[in-house]
Scaffold this motif. Structure first.
Motif, PDB file in Angstrom:
ATOM      1  N   LYS A 142     -17.517  27.202  40.097  1.00  0.00           N
ATOM      2  CA  LYS A 142     -16.568  26.392  40.646  1.00  0.00           C
ATOM      3  C   LYS A 142     -16.909  24.821  40.957  1.00  0.00           C
ATOM      4  CE  LYS A 142     -13.810  29.725  43.255  1.00  0.00           C
ATOM      5  NZ  LYS A 142     -13.349  30.322  44.700  1.00  0.00           N
ATOM      6  N   HIS A 143     -18.300  24.774  41.206  1.00  0.00           N
ATOM      7  CA  HIS A 143     -18.704  23.583  41.516  1.00  0.00           C
ATOM      8  C   HIS A 143     -19.879  22.911  41.181  1.00  0.00           C
ATOM      9  CE1 HIS A 143     -15.756  23.903  44.973  1.00  0.00           C
ATOM     10  NE2 HIS A 143     -16.743  25.082  45.278  1.00  0.00           N
ATOM     11  N   GLY A 144     -20.218  23.856  40.011  1.00  0.00           N
ATOM     12  CA  GLY A 144     -21.452  23.377  39.429  1.00  0.00           C
ATOM     13  C   GLY A 144     -21.289  22.235  38.150  1.00  0.00           C
ATOM     14  N   GLN A 145     -22.370  21.632  37.964  1.00  0.00           N
ATOM     15  CA  GLN A 145     -22.464  20.621  36.798  1.00  0.00           C
ATOM     16  C   GLN A 145     -23.310  20.924  35.882  1.00  0.00           C
ATOM     17  OE1 GLN A 145     -23.120  16.485  38.348  1.00  0.00           O
ATOM     18  NE2 GLN A 145     -21.690  16.830  40.278  1.00  0.00           N
ATOM     19  N   PRO A 146     -23.153  20.716  34.523  1.00  0.00           N
ATOM     20  CA  PRO A 146     -24.240  21.050  33.626  1.00  0.00           C
ATOM     21  C   PRO A 146     -25.411  20.454  33.972  1.00  0.00           C
ATOM     22  CG  PRO A 146     -22.009  20.204  32.501  1.00  0.00           C
ATOM     23  CD  PRO A 146     -21.932  20.236  33.999  1.00  0.00           C
ATOM     24  N   TRP A 147     -26.556  21.147  33.620  1.00  0.00           N
ATOM     25  CA  TRP A 147     -27.925  20.817  33.961  1.00  0.00           C
ATOM     26  C   TRP A 147     -28.069  19.563  33.305  1.00  0.00           C
ATOM     27  CZ3 TRP A 147     -31.814  20.626  37.096  1.00  0.00           C
ATOM     28  CH2 TRP A 147     -32.922  20.371  36.549  1.00  0.00           C
ATOM     29  N   LYS A 157     -40.433  30.808  35.693  1.00  0.00           N
ATOM     30  CA  LYS A 157     -39.193  31.514  35.194  1.00  0.00           C
ATOM     31  C   LYS A 157     -37.919  31.242  35.836  1.00  0.00           C
ATOM     32  CE  LYS A 157     -39.279  36.108  37.435  1.00  0.00           C
ATOM     33  NZ  LYS A 157     -38.047  36.156  37.767  1.00  0.00           N
ATOM     34  N   ASP A 158     -37.872  30.766  37.299  1.00  0.00           N
ATOM     35  CA  ASP A 158     -36.728  30.605  37.729  1.00  0.00           C
ATOM     36  C   ASP A 158     -36.024  29.468  37.579  1.00  0.00           C
ATOM     37  OD1 ASP A 158     -36.656  33.284  39.390  1.00  0.00           O
ATOM     38  OD2 ASP A 158     -38.542  32.521  40.522  1.00  0.00           O
ATOM     39  N   TYR A 159     -34.739  29.412  37.979  1.00  0.00           N
ATOM     40  CA  TYR A 159     -33.796  28.275  37.585  1.00  0.00           C
ATOM     41  C   TYR A 159     -33.453  27.591  38.906  1.00  0.00           C
ATOM     42  CZ  TYR A 159     -32.694  30.590  32.977  1.00  0.00           C
ATOM     43  OH  TYR A 159     -32.649  30.895  31.578  1.00  0.00           O
ATOM     44  N   ILE A 160     -33.288  26.194  38.638  1.00  0.00           N
ATOM     45  CA  ILE A 160     -32.848  25.300  39.765  1.00  0.00           C
ATOM     46  C   ILE A 160     -31.439  25.587  39.847  1.00  0.00           C
ATOM     47  CG2 ILE A 160     -32.559  22.978  40.368  1.00  0.00           C
ATOM     48  CD1 ILE A 160     -35.150  22.218  38.932  1.00  0.00           C
ATOM     49  N   GLU A 195     -40.056  20.910  35.754  1.00  0.00           N
ATOM     50  CA  GLU A 195     -40.593  20.820  34.330  1.00  0.00           C
ATOM     51  C   GLU A 195     -40.264  22.126  33.498  1.00  0.00           C
ATOM     52  OE1 GLU A 195     -44.874  19.532  32.177  1.00  0.00           O
ATOM     53  OE2 GLU A 195     -44.843  20.082  34.138  1.00  0.00           O
ATOM     54  N   THR A 196     -40.414  23.076  34.289  1.00  0.00           N
ATOM     55  CA  THR A 196     -39.712  24.277  33.494  1.00  0.00           C
ATOM     56  C   THR A 196     -38.548  24.211  33.142  1.00  0.00           C
ATOM     57  OG1 THR A 196     -41.536  25.822  34.595  1.00  0.00           O
ATOM     58  CG2 THR A 196     -39.307  26.720  33.782  1.00  0.00           C
ATOM     59  N   ASN A 197     -37.701  23.778  33.956  1.00  0.00           N
ATOM     60  CA  ASN A 197     -36.130  23.630  33.846  1.00  0.00           C
ATOM     61  C   ASN A 197     -35.870  22.786  32.543  1.00  0.00           C
ATOM     62  OD1 ASN A 197     -34.059  25.483  35.756  1.00  0.00           O
ATOM     63  ND2 ASN A 197     -36.116  25.388  36.403  1.00  0.00           N
ATOM     64  N   LEU A 198     -36.577  21.560  32.509  1.00  0.00           N
ATOM     65  CA  LEU A 198     -36.506  20.617  31.683  1.00  0.00           C
ATOM     66  C   LEU A 198     -36.654  21.018  30.245  1.00  0.00           C
ATOM     67  CD1 LEU A 198     -38.452  17.221  33.398  1.00  0.00           C
ATOM     68  CD2 LEU A 198     -36.122  17.712  32.758  1.00  0.00           C
ATOM     69  N   HIS A 199     -37.540  22.089  30.171  1.00  0.00           N
ATOM     70  CA  HIS A 199     -37.527  22.528  28.811  1.00  0.00           C
ATOM     71  C   HIS A 199     -36.465  23.590  28.175  1.00  0.00           C
ATOM     72  CE1 HIS A 199     -41.705  21.264  28.058  1.00  0.00           C
ATOM     73  NE2 HIS A 199     -41.887  21.386  29.191  1.00  0.00           N
ATOM     74  N   ARG A 200     -35.535  23.652  29.136  1.00  0.00           N
ATOM     75  CA  ARG A 200     -34.340  24.583  28.798  1.00  0.00           C
ATOM     76  C   ARG A 200     -33.220  23.508  28.252  1.00  0.00           C
ATOM     77  NH1 ARG A 200     -35.274  27.799  34.292  1.00  0.00           N
ATOM     78  NH2 ARG A 200     -36.503  29.655  33.301  1.00  0.00           N
ATOM     79  N   ILE A 201     -33.276  22.272  28.206  1.00  0.00           N
ATOM     80  CA  ILE A 201     -32.476  21.318  27.993  1.00  0.00           C
ATOM     81  C   ILE A 201     -32.255  21.415  26.084  1.00  0.00           C
ATOM     82  CG2 ILE A 201     -32.010  18.786  27.700  1.00  0.00           C
ATOM     83  CD1 ILE A 201     -33.141  18.573  30.392  1.00  0.00           C
ATOM     84  N   HIS A 202     -31.002  21.108  25.895  1.00  0.00           N
ATOM     85  CA  HIS A 202     -30.891  20.949  24.325  1.00  0.00           C
ATOM     86  C   HIS A 202     -31.492  19.781  23.867  1.00  0.00           C
ATOM     87  CE1 HIS A 202     -28.180  24.742  25.071  1.00  0.00           C
ATOM     88  NE2 HIS A 202     -27.536  24.107  25.897  1.00  0.00           N
ATOM     89  N   GLU A 203     -31.642  19.923  22.598  1.00  0.00           N
ATOM     90  CA  GLU A 203     -32.242  18.654  21.782  1.00  0.00           C
ATOM     91  C   GLU A 203     -31.852  17.345  22.216  1.00  0.00           C
ATOM     92  OE1 GLU A 203     -35.533  17.665  20.211  1.00  0.00           O
ATOM     93  OE2 GLU A 203     -35.185  19.616  20.235  1.00  0.00           O
ATOM     94  N   PRO A 204     -30.733  17.186  22.276  1.00  0.00           N
ATOM     95  CA  PRO A 204     -30.336  15.739  22.361  1.00  0.00           C
ATOM     96  C   PRO A 204     -30.726  15.143  23.744  1.00  0.00           C
ATOM     97  CG  PRO A 204     -28.276  17.036  21.755  1.00  0.00           C
ATOM     98  CD  PRO A 204     -29.542  17.970  21.899  1.00  0.00           C
ATOM     99  N   TYR A 205     -31.152  16.112  24.770  1.00  0.00           N
ATOM    100  CA  TYR A 205     -31.495  15.606  26.149  1.00  0.00           C
ATOM    101  C   TYR A 205     -33.134  15.797  26.236  1.00  0.00           C
ATOM    102  CZ  TYR A 205     -26.697  15.971  26.931  1.00  0.00           C
ATOM    103  OH  TYR A 205     -25.169  16.082  27.055  1.00  0.00           O
TER     104      TYR A 205
END
Length: 146
Positions: free
Chosen positions: A69-74, A18-21, A105-115
């Motif tokens: 301020k400094h983050g990039q999209p996943w 459940k946690d986020y990178i 792997e958990t966080n990969l499943h949060r990616i939008h379809e094109p990714y």
């Protein structure tokens, strides 16, 4: 040339389901020349900011303000990770098999379809965990001291 990718993550907690990178750090290292070839470190900016508890902040020092301020999209962060990893022989880290790989792997499943291209790439990676090697070494040392 033999390349390894060493990486680590900072996250919102220890629950790999459940946690986020929040941050990814990675280094490509050439084992033949014993030189760092590439370095990458990025904060992750999620569409909705994940909760960072005071206890989490005490561990890694990352705030939502820093992510804004400094983050990039996943998608960019994971794209860079796979760009680096696909040319390496191994991906290594400390406790990577029990923690970093599952939370990635958990966080990969949060990616939008094109990714979604990243999911098959993830299964192709060869992983080495330094905690497994250190446990083997520790038990080896203990058996020699008996």
């Amino acid at each position: 040339m033999s390349l390894i990718l060493a990486f680590d993550t900072e996250t919102t907690g220890i629950n790999v389901k459940k946690d986020y990178i929040l941050e990814v750090g990675a280094v490509v290292y050439d084992t033949d020349s014993k030189q760092m070839v590439e370095f990458y470190d990025a904060f992750v900016r999620w569409p909705s900011l994940p909760e960072i508890t005071p206890d989490n902040f005490q561990v890694h020092g990352i705030s939502n303000d820093m992510l804004l301020k400094h983050g990039q999209p996943w998608e960019l962060v994971v794209g860079m990770f796979f760009s680096m990893s696909k040319r390496c022989d191994y991906v290594i880290g400390h406790n990577v098999l029990l923690y970093d790989k599952p939370i990635l792997e958990t966080n990969l499943h949060r990616i939008h379809e094109p990714y979604k291209w990243a999911l098959p790439e993830f299964t192709k990676l060869k992983w080495m965990d330094t905690i497994c090697r250190s446990e083997e070494h520790t038990s080896e040392l203990q058996s020699h001291s008996d």
